[in-house]
Design a protein around this motif. Structure first.
Motif, PDB file in Angstrom:
ATOM      1  N   MET A   1       3.914  -9.468 -10.730  1.00  0.00           N
ATOM      2  CA  MET A   1       2.452  -9.616 -10.668  1.00  0.00           C
ATOM      3  C   MET A   1       1.859  -8.647  -9.637  1.00  0.00           C
ATOM      4  O   MET A   1       0.834  -8.012  -9.877  1.00  0.00           O
ATOM      5  N   ILE A   2       2.510  -8.539  -8.491  1.00  0.00           N
ATOM      6  CA  ILE A   2       2.046  -7.613  -7.446  1.00  0.00           C
ATOM      7  C   ILE A   2       2.016  -6.188  -8.010  1.00  0.00           C
ATOM      8  O   ILE A   2       1.045  -5.453  -7.823  1.00  0.00           O
ATOM      9  N   GLN A   3       3.069  -5.828  -8.703  1.00  0.00           N
ATOM     10  CA  GLN A   3       3.168  -4.480  -9.260  1.00  0.00           C
ATOM     11  C   GLN A   3       2.041  -4.216 -10.247  1.00  0.00           C
ATOM     12  O   GLN A   3       1.383  -3.182 -10.193  1.00  0.00           O
ATOM     13  N   THR A   4       1.775  -5.197 -11.138  1.00  0.00           N
ATOM     14  CA  THR A   4       0.709  -5.045 -12.136  1.00  0.00           C
ATOM     15  C   THR A   4      -0.652  -4.896 -11.464  1.00  0.00           C
ATOM     16  O   THR A   4      -1.433  -3.988 -11.788  1.00  0.00           O
TER      17      THR A   4
ATOM     18  N   ARG B   1       0.827  -1.224   0.000  1.00  0.00           N
ATOM     19  CA  ARG B   1       0.000   0.000   0.000  1.00  0.00           C
ATOM     20  C   ARG B   1       0.852   1.261   0.000  1.00  0.00           C
ATOM     21  O   ARG B   1       0.541   2.228  -0.659  1.00  0.00           O
ATOM     22  N   TYR B   2       1.927   1.224   0.789  1.00  0.00           N
ATOM     23  CA  TYR B   2       2.751   2.429   0.931  1.00  0.00           C
ATOM     24  C   TYR B   2       3.976   2.402   0.016  1.00  0.00           C
ATOM     25  O   TYR B   2       4.907   3.161   0.205  1.00  0.00           O
ATOM     26  N   GLN B   3       3.916   1.487  -0.963  1.00  0.00           N
ATOM     27  CA  GLN B   3       4.942   1.424  -2.019  1.00  0.00           C
ATOM     28  C   GLN B   3       6.371   1.373  -1.485  1.00  0.00           C
ATOM     29  O   GLN B   3       7.255   2.070  -1.974  1.00  0.00           O
ATOM     30  N   GLN B   4       6.544   0.560  -0.466  1.00  0.00           N
ATOM     31  CA  GLN B   4       7.872   0.336   0.088  1.00  0.00           C
ATOM     32  C   GLN B   4       8.571  -0.757  -0.722  1.00  0.00           C
ATOM     33  O   GLN B   4       7.906  -1.526  -1.420  1.00  0.00           O
ATOM     34  N   PRO B   5       9.903  -0.874  -0.633  1.00  0.00           N
ATOM     35  CA  PRO B   5      10.582  -1.975  -1.336  1.00  0.00           C
ATOM     36  C   PRO B   5      10.052  -3.318  -0.833  1.00  0.00           C
ATOM     37  O   PRO B   5       9.913  -3.515   0.377  1.00  0.00           O
ATOM     38  N   LEU B   6       9.733  -4.214  -1.775  1.00  0.00           N
ATOM     39  CA  LEU B   6       9.110  -5.487  -1.395  1.00  0.00           C
ATOM     40  C   LEU B   6      10.099  -6.647  -1.403  1.00  0.00           C
ATOM     41  O   LEU B   6       9.804  -7.715  -0.854  1.00  0.00           O
ATOM     42  N   GLU B   7      11.268  -6.434  -1.999  1.00  0.00           N
ATOM     43  CA  GLU B   7      12.250  -7.530  -2.141  1.00  0.00           C
ATOM     44  C   GLU B   7      12.600  -8.208  -0.818  1.00  0.00           C
ATOM     45  O   GLU B   7      12.812  -9.419  -0.790  1.00  0.00           O
TER      46      GLU B   7
END
Ligand code: ADP
Length: 163
Positions: A153-156, A137-143
């Motif tokens: 897929m999450i990004q799309t 939700r808060y567009q933090q790094p997900l790696e």
């Protein structure tokens, strides 16, 4: 342990879940991952089909692991798949209390079933899907939290949601 089942809501699957799946898969011939639509949890970020696709992408490197959606009782699913063992990860005392209860319930439904609890690996002990959802939700790094295979897929999906 020939056939085992590992279950969860996986909204979305995290590196913590994947660690439990990998350790379980190394100790059985076949591991079925049961992705639950979870009617109890109303704040799901992803649809059941999206959750399943993400789990399938994440477990693709493991030849003896297969994931499916199942909306019924986990105990019934396990028996349908010929499993006698349910694997669940435990991060802390509250997970443990909940898992003890679930294990007793599942054993009560099908006495052939036993639950094996796997302790979370140190680095993943504080990971949860709800934390991952906040990071998305808060567009933090997900790696650091999510399997690399599901990141595109999450990004799309997230871009579509935000229109
Ligand atoms: P559920 O709604 O069934 O609890 P979850 O997807 O939240 O579904 O969790 C599925 C299983 O994975 C549970 O046994 C949970 O305790 C375990 N689990 C969740 N996160 C982790 C983690 N970081 N490390 C180890 N086990 C975990």
């Amino acid at each position: 342990m020939k056939v085992a089942v590992c279950s969860g809501s996986f909204d979305p699957i995290t590196l913590g879940h994947l660690d439990i799946i990998a350790r379980g898969a190394a100790r059985c011939e076949k591991l079925w991952v049961c992705v639950s639509p979870n009617a109890e949890k109303t704040n799901q970020m992803f649809t059941p089909e999206q959750k399943l696709t993400m789990v399938q992408l994440a477990v693709a490197p493991f030849p003896n692991v297969e994931a499916e959606l199942y909306g019924g009782l986990l105990a019934d699913y396990a028996v349908e798949r010929g499993a006698t063992t349910i694997l669940r990860g435990v991060r802390n005392g509250s997970d443990f209390d909940a898992e003890m209860q679930l294990a007793a319930i599942n054993h009560g439904i099908h006495p052939t079933l036993d639950t094996w609890l796997i302790p979370a690996s140190g680095p993943y002990a504080h990971f949860s899907s709800s934390m991952a959802r906040e990071m998305i939700r808060y567009q933090q790094p997900l790696e650091p939290y999510l399997p690399p295979a599901i990141l595109p897929m999450i990004q799309t999906i997230w871009n579509q949601k935000r229109g």
